[in-house]
Design an enzyme around this catalytic site. Structure first.
Site, short mmCIF file in Angstrom:
data_model
loop_
_atom_site.label_atom_id
_atom_site.label_comp_id
_atom_site.label_asym_id
_atom_site.label_seq_id
_atom_site.Cartn_x
_atom_site.Cartn_y
_atom_site.Cartn_z
N LYS A 88 0.80 -0.99 -0.13
CA LYS A 88 -0.01 0.05 0.04
C LYS A 88 0.87 1.23 -0.08
O LYS A 88 1.91 1.44 0.86
CB LYS A 88 -0.97 0.13 1.03
CG LYS A 88 -2.19 0.40 0.97
CD LYS A 88 -3.11 0.22 2.34
CE LYS A 88 -4.36 0.75 2.30
NZ LYS A 88 -4.89 0.68 3.53
C1 E4P Z 1 -8.17 1.41 3.81
O1 E4P Z 1 -7.57 1.17 2.73
C2 E4P Z 1 -8.20 2.81 4.50
O2 E4P Z 1 -7.10 3.05 5.11
C3 E4P Z 1 -9.26 2.87 5.41
O3 E4P Z 1 -10.36 2.38 4.82
C4 E4P Z 1 -9.42 4.25 6.04
O4 E4P Z 1 -10.41 4.57 6.94
P1 E4P Z 1 -10.82 5.71 7.81
O5 E4P Z 1 -10.92 6.95 6.96
O6 E4P Z 1 -11.89 5.46 8.56
O7 E4P Z 1 -9.44 5.58 8.87
#
Ligand code: E4P
Length: 226
Positions: A88
């Site tokens: 990621k």
């Molecule tokens: C997933 O890839 C993201 O990091 C995550 O969904 C972020 O979610 P949040 O905005 O609730 O922290």
């Protein structure tokens, strides 16, 4: 639409995997910190997640590096942890450059923190295998996250990015930052490829009061048969 679990919590992953509908896991530094894990244990933790979900379920592990060489180094190390690790990488200039290098080496990248159509187009052209646009964080600043992510899904769907991705695999949009079952409904209606969902939301997705009432009345009537 496929479902990924948006967590680094092993017991949540084990439980959700046992339901039979899980296709992957996404983690981020916040989600890992929430488990109480240490820096030293991070890579072992990612390996544990990979083992729970099995080789067919992609597991996103995030690089926190800020320059392209370091992101590439992180990416190579993370990808070597298990065959289903996806690296990621934040959507930024250094991230795009690193994504191109990693994709050319056959390493799958999930470009995260994507908020606009131009960011998504660049991520796609840089070879991202997945793009993660965020819904809830738009809602947090009083903008319509669903509308923004629907724009990204539509724009990505206008093109064939297979030539840019690893092994010609089809680019997929992961709707992220999901906060409710209603967000999931709207993601399915807009045609998002994947929704990555916190465990709390996934539990709510299963439930409906009419389902509970129907089960209770069937049980009661079955008692009469017995
Ligand atoms: C997933 O890839 C993201 O990091 C995550 O969904 C972020 O979610 P949040 O905005 O609730 O922290």
């Amino acid at each position: 639409m496929k479902f990924f679990l948006d967590t680094a919590d092993l017991s949540e992953i084990e439980e959700a995997a046992s339901w039979g509908a899980l296709a992957g896991v996404t983690t981020n530094p916040t989600l890992y910190a929430r488990t109480g894990g240490s820096l030293e244990d991070f890579e072992d933790h990612i390996q544990r997640i990979c083992k729970i979900v099995g080789p067919d379920c992609p597991v996103s592990a995030e690089s926190v590096a800020m320059d392209r060489d370091q992101i590439v180094e992180d990416g190579r190390r993370l990808a070597a942890l298990a065959e289903n690790v996806v690296v990621k990488v934040p959507t930024m200039v250094e991230g795009l450059a690193a994504t191109r290098t990693l994709a050319d080496e056959g390493i799958r990248v999930n470009m995260t923190l994507c908020f606009t159509v131009p960011q998504a187009m660049l991520a796609a052209r840089a070879g991202a295998r997945y793009i993660s646009p965020f819904i809830g964080r738009f809602d947090d600043i009083s903008e319509d996250g669903i509308e923004r992510v629907a724009d990204i899904v539509e724009a990505v769907g206008n093109y064939d990015f297979a030539e840019s991705t690893v092994g010609g695999e089809q680019l997929e949009v992961i709707a992220a930052s999901i906060r409710s079952a209603d967000h999931v409904t709207k993601c399915a209606l807009m045609g998002a490829d994947i929704a990555t969902v916190p465990f709390g939301v996934m539990k709510k997705m299963v439930k409906h009061p009419l389902t509970d009432a129907g089960i209770a009345s069937f049980m009661k009537d079955w008692e009469k048969v017995k």
